[in-house]
Motif scaffolding. Structure first.
Motif, PDB file in Angstrom:
ATOM      1  N   ASP A  42       0.831  -1.208   0.000  1.00  0.00           N
ATOM      2  CA  ASP A  42       0.000   0.000   0.000  1.00  0.00           C
ATOM      3  C   ASP A  42       0.863   1.254   0.000  1.00  0.00           C
ATOM      4  OD1 ASP A  42      -2.344  -1.439   0.010  1.00  0.00           O
ATOM      5  OD2 ASP A  42      -2.645  -1.323   2.190  1.00  0.00           O
ATOM      6  N   GLU A  45       2.591   1.638  -3.469  1.00  0.00           N
ATOM      7  CA  GLU A  45       1.637   2.032  -4.507  1.00  0.00           C
ATOM      8  C   GLU A  45       1.200   3.483  -4.326  1.00  0.00           C
ATOM      9  OE1 GLU A  45      -0.549  -2.150  -5.791  1.00  0.00           O
ATOM     10  OE2 GLU A  45      -1.433  -0.945  -4.186  1.00  0.00           O
ATOM     11  N   ASN A  46       0.996   3.913  -3.097  1.00  0.00           N
ATOM     12  CA  ASN A  46       0.569   5.294  -2.848  1.00  0.00           C
ATOM     13  C   ASN A  46       1.628   6.299  -3.275  1.00  0.00           C
ATOM     14  OD1 ASN A  46      -1.913   4.562  -1.801  1.00  0.00           O
ATOM     15  ND2 ASN A  46      -1.194   4.490   0.316  1.00  0.00           N
ATOM     16  N   THR A  51       0.187   0.408  -9.665  1.00  0.00           N
ATOM     17  CA  THR A  51      -0.695  -0.519  -8.950  1.00  0.00           C
ATOM     18  C   THR A  51      -0.551  -1.938  -9.476  1.00  0.00           C
ATOM     19  OG1 THR A  51      -2.317   1.259  -8.644  1.00  0.00           O
ATOM     20  CG2 THR A  51      -3.081  -0.992  -8.282  1.00  0.00           C
TER      21      THR A  51
END
Length: 354
Positions: A42, A45-46, A51
């Motif tokens: 997470d 990806e942020n 993604t």
């Protein structure tokens, strides 16, 4: 061909001088990092804006010997197609000598690297995965080396291990979320391998280049180690493209790791400072090995890659960085790595105008 079994034995002979490895500690590390895997993904990806469709994260904490075994297999799959081109041209005796000589060289390299590598996402392994198969390429953490550094520098264990994982997980996201990355990577490797055709003229040309480099006071090993001496001009172009790609991927992984760790891994800046000082102050043997195998040049390229990413971020933010991964044509050359303004003029400016 290379006698890969011999290469593994040579590497493990060097490893045998190290103390016995703590399997219990490696199992603890593996469990801890597996628990952190989803959160780490997470975070990556942020920060990256990339993604993964398949969120499966497999982390394997290995001994040095296990790392050698996996890399010997990976290198064999990468090198054998090229080496097969030369096998028929060599007399039987010479072929055997070459196989063993190459094995010793690779064994020494793997043995030396096995004591220094912290983590690895094997892009070569991913390149050989059948996209129709449900196969997860693991992230290897060389737990023995991580434990040694934690003990030597007093690093908090969970923090340091998670920090390293963020870097390697970024590589997984780069290769498995960007549709063209795998084929582009394979095409560059293929173009380099297909161009190999060493003959007397190639050897003479290499000698001339080395003599000229020495004459003007330039290190003939600086560009890519021994391998860089024997490549043709066409292969140099391939090496330049590969260098540009790897500079971006490593620089991007460092860039993402640093930002993903903020507020999560308190001593991340300290880890980075210590490892930077460690790379900048190699012992005599490490310095020689790094130059011979071109590793010294790669470290410098990776540092330049991070500076490149930071320059793009300053100028265009995350959207500018994501542009790198929109198409293979957007990858910078080595010249553009050192001159981010040239890359922005070539890639970002046309996008803004359109």
């Amino acid at each position: 061909m290379i006698a890969w079994d011999t290469a593994a034995k040579v590497a493990k002979g060097l490893i045998s001088t190290f103390p016995k490895e703590d399997k219990v500690a490696l199992e603890r590390m593996s469990d801890s990092l597996s628990d952190f895997g989803s959160q780490a993904l997470d975070l990556v990806e942020n920060v990256s804006g990339l993604t993964l469709l398949d969120k499966t994260i497999s982390v394997r904490c290995t001994t040095r010997s296990e790392w050698v075994d996996s890399n010997v297999l990976s290198m064999a799959s990468l090198m054998d197609p090229m080496l097969n081109k030369f096998a028929p041209k060599l007399p039987g005796g010479l072929s055997t000598i070459s196989a063993n000589a190459g094995a010793v060289q690779f064994g020494l390299l793997f043995g030396w690297m096995s004591k220094r590598v912290l983590g690895q996402y094997d892009a070569a392994l991913f390149a050989n995965v059948n996209p129709d198969e449900n196969t997860t390429v693991p992230i290897y953490m060389v737990g023995s080396n991580i434990l040694d550094l934690e003990a030597k520098f007093g690093f908090p264990r969970a923090q340091f291990e998670r920090w390293v994982l963020l870097h390697e997980l970024t590589h997984k996201v780069q290769f498995e979320s960007v549709s063209w990355m795998n084929s582009y990577y394979r095409s560059l490797i293929s173009s380099l391998i297909d161009g190999v055709n060493l003959g007397p003229s190639d050897l003479f040309g290499a000698i001339v280049r080395v003599a000229e480099d020495i004459r003007v006071g330039r290190n003939p090993l600086a560009e890519a180690g021994l391998a860089g001496i024997f490549v043709s001009e066409e292969q140099r172009k391939s090496l330049s493209k590969i260098g540009g790609l790897m500079s971006v991927l490593e620089g991007h992984a460092d860039f993402v790791m640093a930002r993903a760790a903020r507020g999560i891994i308190e001593e991340a800046d300290h880890f980075e400072e210590v490892l930077h000082d460690r790379r900048e102050s190699p012992n005599f043997v490490s310095k020689i090995v790094s130059q011979l195998y071109g590793l010294d040049a790669k470290v410098k390229q990776y540092a330049a890659g991070r500076s490149f990413l930071e320059a793009i971020d300053d100028a265009a933010g995350r959207d500018g960085i994501k542009t790198l991964f929109m198409a293979s044509e957007n990858m910078p050359t080595l010249d553009e790595i050192s001159r981010p303004d040239r890359w922005m003029e070539r890639v970002l400016t046309p996008l803004v105008k359109s």
